[in-house]
Design an enzyme around this catalytic site. Structure first.
Site, PDB file in Angstrom:
ATOM      1  N   CYS A   1      -3.699  -4.139  -8.272  1.00 22.10           N
ATOM      2  CA  CYS A   1      -3.241  -2.743  -8.220  1.00 22.10           C
ATOM      3  C   CYS A   1      -3.515  -2.064  -9.558  1.00 22.10           C
ATOM      4  O   CYS A   1      -3.408  -0.855  -9.665  1.00 22.10           O
ATOM      5  CB  CYS A   1      -1.770  -2.667  -7.866  1.00 22.10           C
ATOM      6  SG  CYS A   1      -0.750  -3.408  -9.121  1.00 22.10           S
TER       7      CYS A   1
ATOM      8  N   GLU B   1      -8.106   4.566  -2.186  1.00 23.85           N
ATOM      9  CA  GLU B   1      -8.025   3.233  -2.794  1.00 23.85           C
ATOM     10  C   GLU B   1      -8.981   2.321  -2.015  1.00 23.85           C
ATOM     11  O   GLU B   1      -8.733   2.019  -0.838  1.00 23.85           O
ATOM     12  CB  GLU B   1      -6.590   2.678  -2.728  1.00 23.85           C
ATOM     13  CG  GLU B   1      -6.486   1.316  -3.392  1.00 23.85           C
ATOM     14  CD  GLU B   1      -5.087   0.695  -3.337  1.00 23.85           C
ATOM     15  OE1 GLU B   1      -4.363   0.903  -2.344  1.00 23.85           O
ATOM     16  OE2 GLU B   1      -4.733  -0.024  -4.296  1.00 23.85           O
TER      17      GLU B   1
ATOM     18  N   SER C   1       0.839  -1.199   0.000  1.00 22.29           N
ATOM     19  CA  SER C   1       0.000   0.000   0.000  1.00 22.29           C
ATOM     20  C   SER C   1       0.876   1.251   0.000  1.00 22.29           C
ATOM     21  O   SER C   1       2.054   1.198   0.390  1.00 22.29           O
ATOM     22  CB  SER C   1      -0.893  -0.015   1.233  1.00 22.29           C
ATOM     23  OG  SER C   1      -0.071  -0.109   2.382  1.00 22.29           O
TER      24      SER C   1
HETATM   25  P1  NAD Z   1       0.398  -3.819   2.811  1.00 27.24           P
HETATM   26  O1  NAD Z   1       1.003  -2.470   2.625  1.00 27.24           O
HETATM   27  O2  NAD Z   1      -0.515  -4.029   3.944  1.00 27.24           O
HETATM   28  O3  NAD Z   1       1.574  -4.938   2.989  1.00 27.24           O
HETATM   29  C1  NAD Z   1       2.542  -5.157   1.995  1.00 27.24           C
HETATM   30  C2  NAD Z   1       3.811  -5.707   2.641  1.00 27.24           C
HETATM   31  O4  NAD Z   1       4.414  -4.701   3.446  1.00 27.24           O
HETATM   32  C3  NAD Z   1       3.586  -6.894   3.571  1.00 27.24           C
HETATM   33  O5  NAD Z   1       4.649  -7.800   3.389  1.00 27.24           O
HETATM   34  C4  NAD Z   1       3.624  -6.266   4.966  1.00 27.24           C
HETATM   35  O6  NAD Z   1       4.064  -7.161   5.956  1.00 27.24           O
HETATM   36  C5  NAD Z   1       4.627  -5.142   4.785  1.00 27.24           C
HETATM   37  N1  NAD Z   1       4.413  -3.933   5.585  1.00 27.24           N
HETATM   38  C6  NAD Z   1       3.242  -3.397   5.975  1.00 27.24           C
HETATM   39  N2  NAD Z   1       3.468  -2.213   6.605  1.00 27.24           N
HETATM   40  C7  NAD Z   1       4.805  -2.003   6.587  1.00 27.24           C
HETATM   41  C8  NAD Z   1       5.652  -0.965   7.064  1.00 27.24           C
HETATM   42  N3  NAD Z   1       5.162   0.106   7.677  1.00 27.24           N
HETATM   43  N4  NAD Z   1       6.982  -1.094   6.880  1.00 27.24           N
HETATM   44  C9  NAD Z   1       7.491  -2.152   6.236  1.00 27.24           C
HETATM   45  N5  NAD Z   1       6.739  -3.173   5.759  1.00 27.24           N
HETATM   46  C10 NAD Z   1       5.408  -3.090   5.916  1.00 27.24           C
HETATM   47  O7  NAD Z   1      -0.295  -4.196   1.419  1.00 27.24           O
HETATM   48  P2  NAD Z   1      -1.288  -5.415   1.093  1.00 27.24           P
HETATM   49  O8  NAD Z   1      -2.620  -5.118   1.649  1.00 27.24           O
HETATM   50  O9  NAD Z   1      -0.627  -6.688   1.410  1.00 27.24           O
HETATM   51  O10 NAD Z   1      -1.351  -5.305  -0.495  1.00 27.24           O
HETATM   52  C11 NAD Z   1      -2.263  -4.515  -1.183  1.00 27.24           C
HETATM   53  C12 NAD Z   1      -1.674  -3.161  -1.537  1.00 27.24           C
HETATM   54  O11 NAD Z   1      -0.551  -3.331  -2.398  1.00 27.24           O
HETATM   55  C13 NAD Z   1      -2.660  -2.296  -2.322  1.00 27.24           C
HETATM   56  O12 NAD Z   1      -2.514  -0.967  -1.905  1.00 27.24           O
HETATM   57  C14 NAD Z   1      -2.210  -2.465  -3.761  1.00 27.24           C
HETATM   58  O13 NAD Z   1      -2.577  -1.414  -4.633  1.00 27.24           O
HETATM   59  C15 NAD Z   1      -0.723  -2.524  -3.579  1.00 27.24           C
HETATM   60  N6  NAD Z   1      -0.070  -3.160  -4.706  1.00 27.24           N
HETATM   61  C16 NAD Z   1       0.643  -2.379  -5.560  1.00 27.24           C
HETATM   62  C17 NAD Z   1       1.230  -2.937  -6.671  1.00 27.24           C
HETATM   63  C18 NAD Z   1       2.005  -2.084  -7.632  1.00 27.24           C
HETATM   64  O14 NAD Z   1       2.635  -2.638  -8.510  1.00 27.24           O
HETATM   65  N7  NAD Z   1       1.993  -0.780  -7.504  1.00 27.24           N
HETATM   66  C19 NAD Z   1       1.095  -4.301  -6.917  1.00 27.24           C
HETATM   67  C20 NAD Z   1       0.363  -5.079  -6.015  1.00 27.24           C
HETATM   68  C21 NAD Z   1      -0.210  -4.496  -4.902  1.00 27.24           C
END
Ligand code: NAD
Length: 496
Positions: A288, A389, A233
């Site tokens: 995404c 989002e 995210s």
């Molecule tokens: P998330 O941000 O909750 O988690 C993603 C990863 O980050 C996980 O491994 C989590 O453990 C880790 N994480 C969470 N907070 C963190 C922090 N503060 N510091 C370091 N690591 C942290 O995301 P999600 O819900 O698993 O995935 C969905 C999100 O990902 C959506 O916002 C989607 O749009 C985005 N996404 C973007 C792309 C792209 O290419 N831009 C692709 C896929 C998903």
């Protein structure tokens, strides 16, 4: 229909070529979002465990970087064959832990395999360049060298594909790696690492640790980790980018999205409806690159609205493993509640709920986190939803008078992951491609996902960094450039 395991499997880590039990004190249940059954328990690893994985990767690096690129890619050819042979089983694992349909999981895994194939070209892609006689008798050479240990932190929506945006390139360029998948979907990488174990990589080249934010932050802070590849995210991507920068290391951080599609009245409405419906509601809107706002122009306001409402209402929602199901659940119950409350907020702010997917009940799957396709019409431009989002199967409709107004709408969005246009006008398409403020552009395409040999090019708050995932950008990201300027005095050559 229960697929529960009696004693949930406690997931191990893969460090230095061995599966080891986690010593974590905190564990999370991993539920199947369609059934609510607990599939496994995932450790939320602390710093000590993560550090061990980094040390293993660091110890493996000197020998791995000296392995010729031609030899480093041989395990990837084996991996490609193993993934092909196991794609059905791997797809079932994705569907069980993430909820998307089996067809979607298979398509996701095809994209993973594509990245393995492209990384097999590293002996060509990693070459530097040179020029003789930059001054009299002096030659200059640019060579690429691997960085060392790289960390890969991935999200919940593509448990199979996204680790492969990084892993094959990182190791083929001579780096060693620690992967931390999303704690919500850790099972797919468990299965993948069981295959990776068989391809002949030396111990420590690839390591898998499970965990959440603490594990991720430990990786980012570790002095032996040289680069961070992150997808998640926007708030997390922004935080990871800042933290990596503060630690003096390079990072590529892909964030969230709010993708727009503009529908012109001259579009082939039947095709546009089918494609936009798949983009907005496929993977339950949790891509995404999912279209989440449709901006209609002229007559399309009525024709597209009626067609999309009709098509979305017919989608079959259920367990992604079941035959004929076109849309699965969202990832968690919390996610379902959040999506439903955002829809309510949109309505309170003046939007009309044209199709209401809240409170969905699927017979036989009462514990599942289902939200059916939802369409909000006439969302006011001032609504909070225009910039939020939603990450669920919710499509907002807004109307613009012309392409100028629609493009201005996109310009105001803080995100820039994808923008699409549906039209039969080449001139409108060219203008859109030229001016649309997003990194991935679709012309009569709903999910403009770049193939593995192109970069995944999000802009604005959808990406923090310079080098994107996949293809040539990966080589640039995972290597350091070194310049050698050489002079050899002529008299020395006369001796021989
Ligand atoms: P998330 O941000 O909750 O988690 C993603 C990863 O980050 C996980 O491994 C989590 O453990 C880790 N994480 C969470 N907070 C963190 C922090 N503060 N510091 C370091 N690591 C942290 O995301 P999600 O819900 O698993 O995935 C969905 C999100 O990902 C959506 O916002 C989607 O749009 C985005 N996404 C973007 C792309 C792209 O290419 N831009 C692709 C896929 C998903």
């Amino acid at each position: 229909m229960s697929t529960a395991v009696a004693t949930p499997l406690q997931l191990p880590q893969y460090v230095n070529g061995e599966w080891i039990e986690s010593t974590a004190t905190e564990w999370l249940d991993v539920p199947n979002p369609a059934t609510g059954d607990v599939l496994a328990r995932v450790p939320l690893s602390g710093a000590e465990e993560v550090n061990k994985a980094v040390e293993a990767a660091a110890a493996a690096f000197p020998a791995w970087r000296r392995t010729p690129p031609e030899d480093r890619i041989q395990p990837l050819f084996k991996l490609k064959m193993l993934l092909e042979e196991n794609i059905d089983e791997l797809s079932r694992v994705i569907t069980r832990e993430n909820g998307k349909t089996l067809t979607e999981s298979r398509a996701e895994f095809r994209r993973a395999i594509e990245n393995v194939e492209v990384a097999c070209g590293i002996p060509m892609m990693m070459q530097g360049f040179n020029l003789e006689d930059v001054a009299r008798g002096i030659d200059e050479v640019m060579i690429r060298q691997p960085l060392g240990v790289v960390a890969v932190i991935t999200p919940s929506n593509f448990p199979g594909m996204i680790p492969f945006w990084f892993l094959p390139y990182a190791i083929a360029t001579g780096n060693t790696l620690v992967l931390k998948p999303s704690e919500r979907v850790p099972l797919t990488m468990q299965r993948v690492f069981a295959l990776l174990e068989k391809i002949g990589l030396p111990k420590g080249v690839i390591n898998l640790v499970n965990g959440g934010r603490t594990a991720a932050e430990t990786l980012i802070d570790h002095p032996k980790v040289r680069a961070v590849s992150f997808v998640g995210s926007t708030p997390a991507a922004r935080a990871v980018y800042a933290r990596s920068g503060a630690n003096g290391k390079r990072a590529q951080c892909q964030g969230g999205a709010k993708n727009h599609v503009i529908v012109l009245p001259d579009a082939d409405m039947e095709m546009a409806t089918q494609i936009i419906s798949d983009s907005a509601f496929g993977c339950a809107g949790q891509r995404c690159l999912a279209v989440s706002v449709a901006v209609t122009i002229g007559d399309a306001q009525r024709t597209f609205r009626d067609a999309i409402a009709n098509s979305a209402s017919k989608l079959k929602v259920g367990n992604g493993l079941d035959e004929g199901v076109q849309m699965g659940p969202v990832i968690t119950q919390q996610s379902k509640s959040r999506i439903e409350s955002l829809v309510g907020r949109g309505r309170d702010e003046g939007a009309k709920v044209l199709l209401d997917g809240r409170g969905a009940k699927i017979s036989g799957y009462e514990q599942g986190s289902f939200v059916k396709p939802t369409i909000l019409d006439a969302v006011p431009a001032t609504s909070e939803l225009t910039d939020t989002e939603i990450f669920g199967p919710v499509l907002s409709l807004v109307h613009a008078n012309d392409l100028d107004e629609a493009l201005a709408f996109l310009e105001r969005s803080p995100y820039g992951n994808q923008a699409s246009l549906f039209t039969s006008s080449g001139a409108a398409a060219r203008r859109f491609r030229y001016e649309a403020p997003a990194g991935n552009i679709g012309i009569n395409i709903g999910v403009a996902a770049p193939m593995a040999y192109f970069p995944f090019s999000g802009w604005k708050d959808s990406f923090f960094g310079i080098m994107h995932a996949q293809g040539r950008d990966s080589v640039e990201f995972y290597t350091e450039k070194k310049i050698v300027v050489e002079r050899w005095a002529k008299e020395h050559s006369r001796k021989f």
